[in-house]
Scaffold this motif. Structure first.
Motif, short mmCIF file in Angstrom:
data_model
loop_
_atom_site.label_atom_id
_atom_site.label_comp_id
_atom_site.label_asym_id
_atom_site.label_seq_id
_atom_site.Cartn_x
_atom_site.Cartn_y
_atom_site.Cartn_z
N ARG A 321 -58.74 -38.17 11.87
CA ARG A 321 -59.91 -38.82 11.66
C ARG A 321 -60.63 -38.38 10.68
NH1 ARG A 321 -62.86 -40.40 17.38
NH2 ARG A 321 -60.82 -41.36 18.50
N GLN A 323 -64.54 -39.06 8.50
CA GLN A 323 -66.14 -39.60 8.56
C GLN A 323 -66.37 -40.23 7.21
OE1 GLN A 323 -68.59 -36.75 10.47
NE2 GLN A 323 -68.35 -37.73 12.36
N ASP A 386 -66.77 -42.13 12.53
CA ASP A 386 -65.39 -41.62 12.50
C ASP A 386 -64.35 -43.08 11.89
OD1 ASP A 386 -66.06 -39.14 13.13
OD2 ASP A 386 -65.32 -39.54 15.27
#
Length: 390
Positions: A321, A323, A386
């Motif tokens: 993940r 951002q 995310d």
């Protein structure tokens, strides 16, 4: 329904690590190293010149100093003699540094007249010598598990390792289900469509390290589905895509149960991909993916590809993940975690306008899955969110 994380954890619990096989180094790129290996030699095996120049004694290096050239040292053909005070050996990059020498003066910092040289430039502080074992020494450990990239292959070759123990590729059997499906290249009937999910998933899972087989399409009858599941015998992971016309996975679940499926879970609180099923069928892992193309591919990314990596002995973990900032405002999310197809450009993430789970053209345009948590409130442009790269 269970959460995405719970589903992935249960799937990892079904994983049985695979055995190892030995392959030639030339075939090892992209494979997962199964056991630690150790260097069989020291690199470099001798002190070697890092530059073209002249090997001399370091305590004699000074601007204006003169030396007699007594021989040559080239890569693969060293100078057997000893460099005494006042002497130098012509040396080339990679050549062993002769005994008695511990400094290489660059060729551009000297002038030569016959068998004599004079240092004319500023030699600097570096001795321009690569020490023996400066890269690694005999016995240096290369740790497993690791997916071997080109740099790793070069390193193993330098360690004189010609054969590599790697984890066997997991065999994945893909079964599309549905009377409406025909294979690419065939002519569909008036009520039929082309089977696409198996081909996208095969590409995805092969990239993850699997050996993926596309089995014949199973019709919406118990006999046809049982035949397809019988053909999957020997696979480490069986993946069905789609269910029966009477409801998602109804037919698959019933036939698989009759064949001995031990079901672990069914339905995940996510979109797209809610009707996800998993369990174990006669020793093999089994996953039942939804039939909508985008749902199948998203589930493949979130669950199937990480399972393949875990089967290979790599760490059992979710896709990475990252951002980014939202480029636009987004509305509030509902009771299921939402994986929105999105485009990341210049550090900004834009969800694509149509999130219908049947639209492969939208998925093909996307390069990210924007993750909306359960009941996430509306978020403004600029909010950090995310996402998973795809």
């Amino acid at each position: 329904m269970i959460s995405v994380e719970e589903a992935r954890s249960l799937l990892f619990g079904l994983v049985t690590p695979l055995d190892a096989e030995t392959v030639p180094l030339v075939q090892a790129a992209g494979r997962v190293l199964a056991r630690d290996v150790s260097a069989k030699r020291t690199q470099p095996p001798f002190a070697a010149s890092a530059m073209d120049g002249y090997a001399v004694r370091a305590d004699e290096v000074a601007k204006g100093a003169s030396f007699e050239v007594i021989g040559d040292a080239a890569a693969g053909s060293g100078f057997a003699g000893r460099v005494a005070p006042g002497q130098a050996a012509r040396i080339f990059t990679g050549a062993p540094v002769p005994e008695g020498a511990d400094f290489v003066v660059l060729q551009e910092d000297v002038s030569r007249d016959g068998d004599h040289i004079n240092i004319t430039g500023d030699t600097g502080a570096s001795h321009n010598i690569r020490p023996a074992g400066g890269d690694f020494k005999t016995g240096h450990r290369f740790a497993a598990p690791k997916r071997l990239d080109p740099a790793d292959i070069a390193l193993l070759a330098s360690m004189n390792i010609a054969e590599v123990p790697v984890t066997r590729k997991p065999v994945v059997a893909l079964i599309s289900t549905g009377n409406e499906l025909v294979m690419p290249g065939e002519t569909p009937g008036p009520d039929q469509i082309i089977a696409s999910n198996t081909f996208g998933l095969k590409a995805l899972l092969n990239l993850a390290g699997a050996e993926t087989r596309i089995l014949p399409i199973a019709l919406d009858t118990p006999a046809s589905l049982q035949t397809a599941l019988d053909l999957a015998e020997g696979a480490d992971l069986i993946i069905t895509i789609g269910g029966a016309s009477v409801g998602d996975h109804d037919l698959v679940a019933q036939v698989a149960a009759d064949m001995g499926l031990e079901r672990t879970f069914y339905k995940v609180a996510m979109r797209p991909g809610k009707p996800l099923m998993a369990g174990r069928l006669n020793g093999a892992m089994m996953m039942g993916l939804p039939g909508n193309p985008v749902s199948a591919m998203v589930c493949g990314t979130l669950f199937a590809a990480p399972v393949v990596e875990a089967l290979l002995g790599l760490p059992a973990r979710a896709p990475e993940r990252l951002q980014a900032e939202l480029a636009v405002d987004v509305a509030a999310n509902g009771p299921r975690e939402h994986y929105m197809r999105a485009v990341l450009k210049d550090g900004l993430l834009t969800p694509l306008p149509d999130q219908d789970s049947s639209l492969l053209s939208v998925l093909s345009t996307a390069n990210a899955l924007l993750i909306r948590p359960v009941r996430d409130p509306a978020q403004p442009a600029g909010h950090m969110v995310d996402y998973i790269p795809i």
